[in-house]
Design a protein around this motif. Sequence first.
Motif, PDB file in Angstrom:
ATOM      1  N   ASP A  19       2.846   4.902  73.246  1.00 55.51           N
ATOM      2  CA  ASP A  19       2.313   3.856  72.382  1.00 55.51           C
ATOM      3  C   ASP A  19       1.766   4.478  71.099  1.00 55.51           C
ATOM      4  OD1 ASP A  19       1.552   1.304  71.443  1.00 55.51           O
ATOM      5  OD2 ASP A  19       0.962   0.685  73.458  1.00 55.51           O
ATOM      6  N   ALA A  20       1.317   3.624  70.200  1.00 55.23           N
ATOM      7  CA  ALA A  20       0.712   4.103  68.961  1.00 55.23           C
ATOM      8  C   ALA A  20      -0.453   5.027  69.278  1.00 55.23           C
ATOM      9  CB  ALA A  20       0.248   2.921  68.118  1.00 55.23           C
ATOM     10  N   TYR A  21      -0.652   6.013  68.445  1.00 57.26           N
ATOM     11  CA  TYR A  21      -1.616   7.084  68.675  1.00 57.26           C
ATOM     12  C   TYR A  21      -3.019   6.589  69.023  1.00 57.26           C
ATOM     13  CZ  TYR A  21      -3.232   5.954  63.980  1.00 57.26           C
ATOM     14  OH  TYR A  21      -3.729   5.291  62.889  1.00 57.26           O
ATOM     15  N   TYR A  22      -3.444   5.462  68.431  1.00 57.06           N
ATOM     16  CA  TYR A  22      -4.821   4.998  68.605  1.00 57.06           C
ATOM     17  C   TYR A  22      -5.050   4.317  69.954  1.00 57.06           C
ATOM     18  CZ  TYR A  22      -2.409   0.842  66.800  1.00 57.06           C
ATOM     19  OH  TYR A  22      -1.496  -0.163  66.591  1.00 57.06           O
ATOM     20  N   GLU A  23      -3.986   3.910  70.629  1.00 56.57           N
ATOM     21  CA  GLU A  23      -4.143   3.202  71.900  1.00 56.57           C
ATOM     22  C   GLU A  23      -4.796   4.080  72.969  1.00 56.57           C
ATOM     23  OE1 GLU A  23      -3.858   0.132  72.435  1.00 56.57           O
ATOM     24  OE2 GLU A  23      -2.388  -0.700  71.025  1.00 56.57           O
ATOM     25  N   PHE A  24      -4.630   5.396  72.871  1.00 64.12           N
ATOM     26  CA  PHE A  24      -5.123   6.269  73.939  1.00 64.12           C
ATOM     27  C   PHE A  24      -6.628   6.477  73.869  1.00 64.12           C
ATOM     28  CE2 PHE A  24      -0.643   7.103  73.315  1.00 64.12           C
ATOM     29  CZ  PHE A  24      -0.176   6.921  74.604  1.00 64.12           C
ATOM     30  N   SER A  25      -7.226   6.221  72.724  1.00 57.20           N
ATOM     31  CA  SER A  25      -8.687   6.218  72.659  1.00 57.20           C
ATOM     32  C   SER A  25      -9.247   4.831  72.924  1.00 57.20           C
ATOM     33  CB  SER A  25      -9.161   6.733  71.297  1.00 57.20           C
ATOM     34  OG  SER A  25      -8.564   6.017  70.240  1.00 57.20           O
ATOM     35  N   HIS A  26      -8.445   3.794  72.674  1.00 55.65           N
ATOM     36  CA  HIS A  26      -8.907   2.415  72.884  1.00 55.65           C
ATOM     37  C   HIS A  26      -8.747   1.961  74.333  1.00 55.65           C
ATOM     38  CE1 HIS A  26      -8.136   1.362  68.352  1.00 55.65           C
ATOM     39  NE2 HIS A  26      -9.073   2.262  68.537  1.00 55.65           N
ATOM     40  N   ARG A  27      -7.857   2.607  75.080  1.00 53.19           N
ATOM     41  CA  ARG A  27      -7.532   2.145  76.441  1.00 53.19           C
ATOM     42  C   ARG A  27      -7.642   3.308  77.434  1.00 53.19           C
ATOM     43  NH1 ARG A  27      -5.213  -2.985  75.888  1.00 53.19           N
ATOM     44  NH2 ARG A  27      -4.378  -3.441  73.805  1.00 53.19           N
ATOM     45  N   PRO A  28      -8.859   3.717  77.765  1.00 54.44           N
ATOM     46  CA  PRO A  28      -9.046   4.893  78.621  1.00 54.44           C
ATOM     47  C   PRO A  28      -8.451   4.747  80.021  1.00 54.44           C
ATOM     48  CG  PRO A  28     -11.123   3.718  78.282  1.00 54.44           C
ATOM     49  CD  PRO A  28     -10.142   3.151  77.309  1.00 54.44           C
ATOM     50  N   ALA A  29      -8.365   3.524  80.534  1.00 51.90           N
ATOM     51  CA  ALA A  29      -7.793   3.351  81.871  1.00 51.90           C
ATOM     52  C   ALA A  29      -6.319   3.742  81.884  1.00 51.90           C
ATOM     53  CB  ALA A  29      -7.963   1.905  82.339  1.00 51.90           C
ATOM     54  N   ILE A  30      -5.604   3.391  80.820  1.00 51.36           N
ATOM     55  CA  ILE A  30      -4.199   3.793  80.711  1.00 51.36           C
ATOM     56  C   ILE A  30      -4.109   5.304  80.518  1.00 51.36           C
ATOM     57  CG2 ILE A  30      -2.129   3.642  79.277  1.00 51.36           C
ATOM     58  CD1 ILE A  30      -2.844   0.713  78.755  1.00 51.36           C
ATOM     59  N   THR A  31      -4.931   5.839  79.629  1.00 54.01           N
ATOM     60  CA  THR A  31      -4.931   7.279  79.368  1.00 54.01           C
ATOM     61  C   THR A  31      -5.188   8.067  80.642  1.00 54.01           C
ATOM     62  OG1 THR A  31      -5.711   6.883  77.118  1.00 54.01           O
ATOM     63  CG2 THR A  31      -6.022   9.092  78.005  1.00 54.01           C
ATOM     64  N   ASN A  32      -6.131   7.619  81.444  1.00 56.95           N
ATOM     65  CA  ASN A  32      -6.454   8.313  82.691  1.00 56.95           C
ATOM     66  C   ASN A  32      -5.295   8.303  83.675  1.00 56.95           C
ATOM     67  OD1 ASN A  32      -9.043   8.998  81.880  1.00 56.95           O
ATOM     68  ND2 ASN A  32      -9.965   7.127  82.716  1.00 56.95           N
ATOM     69  N   SER A  33      -4.405   7.313  83.556  1.00 52.05           N
ATOM     70  CA  SER A  33      -3.267   7.214  84.478  1.00 52.05           C
ATOM     71  C   SER A  33      -2.113   8.119  84.078  1.00 52.05           C
ATOM     72  CB  SER A  33      -2.768   5.761  84.528  1.00 52.05           C
ATOM     73  OG  SER A  33      -3.777   4.890  84.984  1.00 52.05           O
ATOM     74  N   CYS A  34      -2.144   8.649  82.868  1.00 51.22           N
ATOM     75  CA  CYS A  34      -1.038   9.448  82.339  1.00 51.22           C
ATOM     76  C   CYS A  34      -1.248  10.937  82.588  1.00 51.22           C
ATOM     77  CB  CYS A  34      -0.896   9.220  80.833  1.00 51.22           C
ATOM     78  SG  CYS A  34      -0.428   7.533  80.368  1.00 51.22           S
ATOM     79  N   ASP A  35      -0.157  11.635  82.889  1.00 42.18           N
ATOM     80  CA  ASP A  35      -0.197  13.099  82.961  1.00 42.18           C
ATOM     81  C   ASP A  35      -0.128  13.716  81.574  1.00 42.18           C
ATOM     82  OD1 ASP A  35      -0.097  12.958  85.785  1.00 42.18           O
ATOM     83  OD2 ASP A  35       2.100  12.821  85.716  1.00 42.18           O
ATOM     84  N   VAL A  36       0.507  13.017  80.652  1.00 42.36           N
ATOM     85  CA  VAL A  36       0.740  13.516  79.297  1.00 42.36           C
ATOM     86  C   VAL A  36       0.605  12.346  78.333  1.00 42.36           C
ATOM     87  CG1 VAL A  36       3.247  13.172  79.521  1.00 42.36           C
ATOM     88  CG2 VAL A  36       2.376  14.818  77.861  1.00 42.36           C
ATOM     89  N   ILE A  37       0.103  12.620  77.130  1.00 41.39           N
ATOM     90  CA  ILE A  37      -0.103  11.583  76.127  1.00 41.39           C
ATOM     91  C   ILE A  37       1.114  11.556  75.204  1.00 41.39           C
ATOM     92  CG2 ILE A  37      -1.599  10.756  74.284  1.00 41.39           C
ATOM     93  CD1 ILE A  37      -2.839  10.862  77.158  1.00 41.39           C
TER      94      ILE A  37
ATOM     95  N   GLY B 112      -7.080  11.692  74.456  1.00 40.86           N
ATOM     96  CA  GLY B 112      -6.363  12.186  75.624  1.00 40.86           C
ATOM     97  C   GLY B 112      -7.172  13.076  76.543  1.00 40.86           C
ATOM     98  N   ILE B 113      -8.457  13.269  76.230  1.00 35.73           N
ATOM     99  CA  ILE B 113      -9.393  14.016  77.085  1.00 35.73           C
ATOM    100  C   ILE B 113      -8.779  15.312  77.643  1.00 35.73           C
ATOM    101  CG2 ILE B 113     -10.907  12.093  77.661  1.00 35.73           C
ATOM    102  CD1 ILE B 113      -9.280  11.629  80.203  1.00 35.73           C
ATOM    103  N   GLY B 114      -8.204  16.091  76.742  1.00 39.80           N
ATOM    104  CA  GLY B 114      -7.688  17.396  77.128  1.00 39.80           C
ATOM    105  C   GLY B 114      -6.266  17.423  77.626  1.00 39.80           C
ATOM    106  N   LYS B 115      -5.629  16.263  77.737  1.00 40.03           N
ATOM    107  CA  LYS B 115      -4.245  16.241  78.201  1.00 40.03           C
ATOM    108  C   LYS B 115      -3.296  16.608  77.062  1.00 40.03           C
ATOM    109  CE  LYS B 115      -5.192  12.775  81.760  1.00 40.03           C
ATOM    110  NZ  LYS B 115      -4.822  11.483  82.368  1.00 40.03           N
ATOM    111  N   LYS B 116      -2.143  17.131  77.428  1.00 38.13           N
ATOM    112  CA  LYS B 116      -1.139  17.502  76.432  1.00 38.13           C
ATOM    113  C   LYS B 116      -0.705  16.275  75.643  1.00 38.13           C
ATOM    114  CE  LYS B 116       3.336  19.836  76.100  1.00 38.13           C
ATOM    115  NZ  LYS B 116       4.382  20.530  76.881  1.00 38.13           N
ATOM    116  N   VAL B 117      -0.567  16.442  74.322  1.00 35.31           N
ATOM    117  CA  VAL B 117      -0.116  15.365  73.447  1.00 35.31           C
ATOM    118  C   VAL B 117       1.248  15.726  72.872  1.00 35.31           C
ATOM    119  CG1 VAL B 117      -0.585  14.004  71.379  1.00 35.31           C
ATOM    120  CG2 VAL B 117      -2.481  14.733  72.853  1.00 35.31           C
TER     121      VAL B 117
END
Length: 304
Positions: free
Chosen positions: A175-193, A224-229
């Motif tokens: 998704d667009a770059y800003y979604e990963f800071s706006h939607r932490p539940a989705i970010t937490n579910s991902c292995d990679v951003i 992305g809290i430290g996850k690979k982007v």
Amino acid sequence: MSYREEHHFSLQNLNYSENVGVDFEKYSEEDLVSLWRKTVKKGMHGICFSMYEDGQEPGDTITEEQVERRIKILKPHTKWIRSFSCIEGNEHIPRIAKKHGLKNLVGAWLGDDMEKNELEIAGLIQLAKEGCVDIAAVGNEVMYRKDLTEQQLIDYIWRVKDALKDLDIPVGYVDAYYEFSHRPAITNSCDVILANCYPYWEGCNIEHSLSHMQQMFGQAAAGGIGKKVIITETGWPSQGSSLRGAHSTAENAMKYFINAQAWSEKDNIEMFYFSSFDESWKVGAEGDVGAYWGLWDKNENLKF
């Protein structure tokens, strides 16, 4: 000093600064085209696969022969191929790319058609079990389009992660770059951003586009809290209407590509450039610029 054919392509031979990119001020049009072609020839980390010829559009079934012809064109220029769907002929892309020794970021296209979503998820899992998937992307800009709820998307992500748990394949969402800071539940579910970064779509002037893309990447990394982007899409259209300060010209398309690839090499950024071939059907929601994002034109010739 302007670029000359006999120069070996490297950052050391370019007047390059971190936030501005290459200093194009003294480049003639001929020099710019020469440097663009050298950059294409040198190759890139990844490229987004453009599926459709003139007269084709999503929903049409595409043959293996068409996919293989285009994979062969791209093979000398990239290490990775990104595909967007796992049905209607798109499933041929990762199989043929893998046959040619390329790696695959394979996407399941999710929308508001639940029956098609099931086919996409099943197709992604099947391709992964065949050994054709190196990174799995569950959905592309679903939140941006508001096709699903966050929880529906997260459920799909975890279904794929569970199915692939023994295969050591990173699973993420694009998704667009800003979604990963706006939607932490989705970010937490991902292995990679998997972040799309388009200065053009934010009306950014070409002179500030590299700095703006770097800021986009930084925001995705912070979210992305430290996850690979990985930058899963970035590009610039070569013709069509302008968007505020962002002008769709051949010159700007070449400059943006050169700067994006120079930054990717210098800072070891994994980037998928959008896109490989011009596609005439992409003029709906994107307007007239939609048909002109390719490095190759719709007839599969290098554009410049």
